[in-house]
Design a protein around this motif. Structure first.
Motif, mmCIF file in Angstrom:
data_model
loop_
_atom_site.group_PDB
_atom_site.id
_atom_site.type_symbol
_atom_site.label_atom_id
_atom_site.label_comp_id
_atom_site.label_asym_id
_atom_site.label_seq_id
_atom_site.Cartn_x
_atom_site.Cartn_y
_atom_site.Cartn_z
ATOM 1 N N LEU A 387 28.756 31.196 17.830
ATOM 2 C CA LEU A 387 29.645 32.357 17.923
ATOM 3 C C LEU A 387 30.036 32.642 19.359
ATOM 4 C CD1 LEU A 387 31.033 34.901 16.902
ATOM 5 C CD2 LEU A 387 28.800 35.984 16.704
ATOM 6 N N LEU A 388 29.072 32.579 20.264
ATOM 7 C CA LEU A 388 29.350 32.885 21.671
ATOM 8 C C LEU A 388 30.200 31.809 22.337
ATOM 9 C CD1 LEU A 388 25.854 34.339 22.583
ATOM 10 C CD2 LEU A 388 28.022 35.579 22.641
ATOM 11 N N ALA A 389 30.327 30.661 21.691
ATOM 12 C CA ALA A 389 31.209 29.615 22.215
ATOM 13 C C ALA A 389 32.665 29.892 21.887
ATOM 14 C CB ALA A 389 30.792 28.255 21.652
ATOM 15 N N LEU A 390 32.908 30.851 20.994
ATOM 16 C CA LEU A 390 34.270 31.209 20.614
ATOM 17 C C LEU A 390 34.779 32.333 21.508
ATOM 18 C CD1 LEU A 390 33.833 31.294 16.718
ATOM 19 C CD2 LEU A 390 34.868 29.465 18.083
ATOM 20 N N PRO A 391 36.083 32.460 21.642
ATOM 21 C CA PRO A 391 36.636 33.577 22.427
ATOM 22 C C PRO A 391 36.269 34.913 21.784
ATOM 23 C CG PRO A 391 38.311 31.900 22.013
ATOM 24 C CD PRO A 391 37.148 31.566 21.133
ATOM 25 N N THR A 392 35.713 35.830 22.566
ATOM 26 C CA THR A 392 35.372 37.162 22.088
ATOM 27 C C THR A 392 35.693 38.183 23.174
ATOM 28 O OG1 THR A 392 33.081 36.838 22.833
ATOM 29 C CG2 THR A 392 33.526 36.438 20.503
ATOM 30 N N SER A 393 35.905 39.416 22.773
ATOM 31 C CA SER A 393 36.184 40.464 23.746
ATOM 32 C C SER A 393 34.909 40.785 24.527
ATOM 33 C CB SER A 393 36.674 41.726 23.037
ATOM 34 O OG SER A 393 35.619 42.321 22.297
ATOM 35 N N PRO A 394 35.027 41.318 25.745
ATOM 36 C CA PRO A 394 33.823 41.622 26.540
ATOM 37 C C PRO A 394 32.853 42.557 25.825
ATOM 38 C CG PRO A 394 35.777 41.698 27.928
ATOM 39 C CD PRO A 394 36.266 41.539 26.516
ATOM 40 N N ALA A 395 33.349 43.580 25.145
ATOM 41 C CA ALA A 395 32.464 44.523 24.469
ATOM 42 C C ALA A 395 31.714 43.847 23.334
ATOM 43 C CB ALA A 395 33.269 45.709 23.935
ATOM 44 N N GLU A 396 32.415 43.007 22.598
ATOM 45 C CA GLU A 396 31.773 42.296 21.494
ATOM 46 C C GLU A 396 30.771 41.284 22.028
ATOM 47 O OE1 GLU A 396 34.441 39.995 19.101
ATOM 48 O OE2 GLU A 396 33.090 40.005 17.376
ATOM 49 N N ARG A 397 31.130 40.579 23.101
ATOM 50 C CA ARG A 397 30.223 39.582 23.662
ATOM 51 C C ARG A 397 28.943 40.233 24.159
ATOM 52 N NH1 ARG A 397 30.128 34.417 25.408
ATOM 53 N NH2 ARG A 397 32.168 34.153 24.433
ATOM 54 N N LEU A 398 29.046 41.386 24.785
ATOM 55 C CA LEU A 398 27.852 42.071 25.273
ATOM 56 C C LEU A 398 26.920 42.407 24.124
ATOM 57 C CD1 LEU A 398 26.412 43.307 27.710
ATOM 58 C CD2 LEU A 398 27.772 45.385 27.387
ATOM 59 N N TRP A 399 27.479 42.874 23.021
ATOM 60 C CA TRP A 399 26.662 43.205 21.859
ATOM 61 C C TRP A 399 26.016 41.950 21.257
ATOM 62 C CZ3 TRP A 399 27.735 42.190 16.481
ATOM 63 C CH2 TRP A 399 26.840 42.814 15.610
ATOM 64 N N LEU A 400 26.786 40.862 21.167
ATOM 65 C CA LEU A 400 26.265 39.627 20.591
ATOM 66 C C LEU A 400 25.165 39.025 21.466
ATOM 67 C CD1 LEU A 400 29.638 38.053 19.423
ATOM 68 C CD2 LEU A 400 27.830 38.987 17.947
ATOM 69 N N GLU A 401 25.370 39.065 22.761
ATOM 70 C CA GLU A 401 24.324 38.538 23.655
ATOM 71 C C GLU A 401 23.035 39.341 23.508
ATOM 72 O OE1 GLU A 401 26.307 38.819 27.387
ATOM 73 O OE2 GLU A 401 27.211 36.805 27.234
ATOM 74 N N ARG A 402 23.180 40.635 23.333
ATOM 75 C CA ARG A 402 22.026 41.500 23.122
ATOM 76 C C ARG A 402 21.315 41.136 21.823
ATOM 77 N NH1 ARG A 402 23.724 47.548 22.978
ATOM 78 N NH2 ARG A 402 24.301 47.070 25.138
ATOM 79 N N LYS A 403 22.090 40.867 20.787
ATOM 80 C CA LYS A 403 21.502 40.474 19.492
ATOM 81 C C LYS A 403 20.760 39.146 19.606
ATOM 82 C CE LYS A 403 22.437 41.899 15.735
ATOM 83 N NZ LYS A 403 21.708 42.768 14.773
ATOM 84 N N ARG A 404 21.352 38.193 20.314
ATOM 85 C CA ARG A 404 20.691 36.898 20.444
ATOM 86 C C ARG A 404 19.405 37.027 21.251
ATOM 87 N NH1 ARG A 404 19.244 32.571 22.862
ATOM 88 N NH2 ARG A 404 19.777 30.461 22.124
ATOM 89 N N GLU A 405 19.468 37.807 22.327
ATOM 90 C CA GLU A 405 18.261 37.955 23.162
ATOM 91 C C GLU A 405 17.123 38.658 22.430
ATOM 92 O OE1 GLU A 405 19.767 40.048 26.509
ATOM 93 O OE2 GLU A 405 20.900 38.348 27.287
ATOM 94 N N SER A 406 17.469 39.422 21.399
ATOM 95 C CA SER A 406 16.425 40.145 20.663
ATOM 96 C C SER A 406 15.637 39.261 19.718
ATOM 97 C CB SER A 406 17.067 41.288 19.864
ATOM 98 O OG SER A 406 17.823 40.802 18.793
ATOM 99 N N LEU A 407 16.098 38.025 19.491
ATOM 100 C CA LEU A 407 15.416 37.137 18.576
ATOM 101 C C LEU A 407 14.084 36.703 19.164
ATOM 102 C CD1 LEU A 407 18.391 34.873 17.459
ATOM 103 C CD2 LEU A 407 17.352 36.753 16.183
ATOM 104 N N ALA A 408 13.068 36.740 18.368
ATOM 105 C CA ALA A 408 11.730 36.352 18.836
ATOM 106 C C ALA A 408 11.652 34.847 18.979
ATOM 107 C CB ALA A 408 10.678 36.846 17.857
ATOM 108 N N GLY A 409 10.773 34.402 19.856
ATOM 109 C CA GLY A 409 10.519 32.974 19.982
ATOM 110 C C GLY A 409 11.437 32.262 20.955
#
Length: 409
Positions: A387-409
């Motif tokens: 998903l992050l390899a696709l074009p996304t708006s800055p606000a959406e990307r910030l939220w997605l990066e936060r979601k990915r970083e929250s994954l354990a392991g």
């Protein structure tokens, strides 16, 4: 500053200028080529001379002169003679006056371009390209087709307009029903492009205010058309939530995390009125059901109010019987995850055509979340990476990066 002024003019008024040129010269390729040349000249001259006070008017006037020169070069004056004195007043002539480049006039040209001689898909694609100024890539994503396929579709539509000598004229009211669905679909896609950036800073952000007005005009013109009323309701519900779409860090705020006290209640009240009128006209069609889903969410008054997941799922079940497409199934899966289980929803999502949806960010976002909630962390991480390899708006990307970083392991 000049470059910023040009970008702003193209973003806020470019599509209307292109629409005005199309209406004036009745030649789709000529309008695009003339406008592109005007933008190139602006990029060359504005840094040296400073940008004009009315940038949109400058672009229109220069493009108009370029179009005339192009016509002379083509020796096509027998069809259009723009320098032979004042032309007779026509329905679309007000569009050539920069002071009257207004949304109502764009709505006129949308009706013109949605000619029934073209297929429904071609009408919507051509109108989005010529009247709304969307890039071919954006239109392809809205239809879930390859860019090359959409480019060919638009070229074929332009050729058919030229070969069939389809008139650029405002249709009489008795011809509107044959074009209405394509007109509404055009507005839906255009609004989706404006709504996609949570921060309201994208190239198409200006469409939001215009489409609020265009849907009001349509609802006033066609007070007994359920779909026109339903679309007017839908865009108001969506636009009412805009003030709460960012969190304090500037990241996109999902609907469940938005504070309803920040929503625009005036717009919600307007939407409620349109939806009631649409529902009174008979069995609810797809657009009325979509508006009802938005209404269910906008019924919340505080963030403590329960999310209306079961109501939303029931509405999607009904909608699916009327409009079975990947967009409906994907949104239904989000509600299914809350009412039944993430695993059940993931089965539904994995049954969709992943290749068709590969460039559609919401597909990856939903699937990544469901994988994470189903305990498949590694797969979820891979889905977020895709998903992050696709074009996304800055606000959406910030939220997605936060979601990915929250994954354990």
């Amino acid at each position: 500053m000049s470059r910023a002024a040009l970008e702003s003019a193209v973003r806020t008024a470019g599509a209307r200028v292109l629409a005005a040129l199309t209406a004036r010269y009745r030649d789709l390729d000529l309008a695009e080529d003339a406008f592109a040349e005007a933008c190139l000249r602006a990029a060359r001259t504005w840094p040296e001379r400073g940008h004009p006070r009315n940038a949109a008017a400058w672009l229109y006037r220069v493009a108009d002169r370029v179009a005339i020169d192009m016509l002379r070069a083509r020796k096509a004056r027998q069809r259009i003679k723009p320098d032979a004195g004042e032309p007779a007043t026509a329905a679309e002539d007000p569009m050539s006056d920069e002071d009257l480049l207004i949304p109502d006039e764009r709505l006129r040209l949308i009706f013109v371009c949605c000619h029934p001689a073209l297929s429904r898909e071609a009408r919507v694609a051509l109108t989005l390209r010529m009247v709304c100024g969307l890039a071919t890539e954006e239109i392809a994503q809205a239809f879930l087709v390859p860019v090359a396929t959409m480019a060919q579709r638009i070229v074929r539509a332009k050729n058919k307009v030229a070969e069939a000598r389809i008139p650029f004229e405002i249709p009489r009211p008795d011809a509107w029903p044959a074009r209405l669905d394509s007109v509404l679909s055009t507005l839906e896609v255009a609004y989706a492009s404006a709504h996609a950036d949570a921060a309201g800073a994208g190239r198409r952000a200006g469409f939001a205010a215009e489409i609020l007005e265009l849907t009001r005009v349509l609802a006033d013109l066609l007070p007994a058309e359920e779909d026109a009323l339903a679309l007017a309701a839908l865009v108001r519900y969506a636009e009412a939530r805009r003030p709460a779409r960012l969190d304090d860090a500037g990241a996109m705020a999902p609907l469940t995390e938005q504070d309803p006290t920040q929503w625009n209640r005036t717009l919600i009240d307007e939407a409620d009125a349109y939806l009631r009128r649409a529902a009174e006209l008979g069995p609810s069609g797809p657009r009325t059901l979509q508006a009802a889903i938005h209404s269910a969410w906008c019924g919340r008054r505080t963030i403590l109010d329960p999310a209306p997941w079961r109501t939303v799922l029931n509405l999607y079940d009904t909608l699916l019987r009327l409009r079975d497409d990947p967009f409906v199934r994907l949104n239904r899966a989000v509600a299914l995850a809350e009412v039944v289980s993430p695993e059940a929803a993931l089965c539904e999502v994995d049954a969709l055509d992943g290749a068709q949806l590969a460039a559609f960010p919401p597909y990856h976002a939903v699937r990544a979340d469901l994988l994470a909630r189903s305990g498949r962390t590694a797969d979820a991480r891979a889905a977020y990476d895709a998903l992050l390899a696709l074009p996304t708006s800055p606000a959406e990307r910030l939220w997605l990066e936060r979601k990915r970083e929250s994954l354990a392991g």
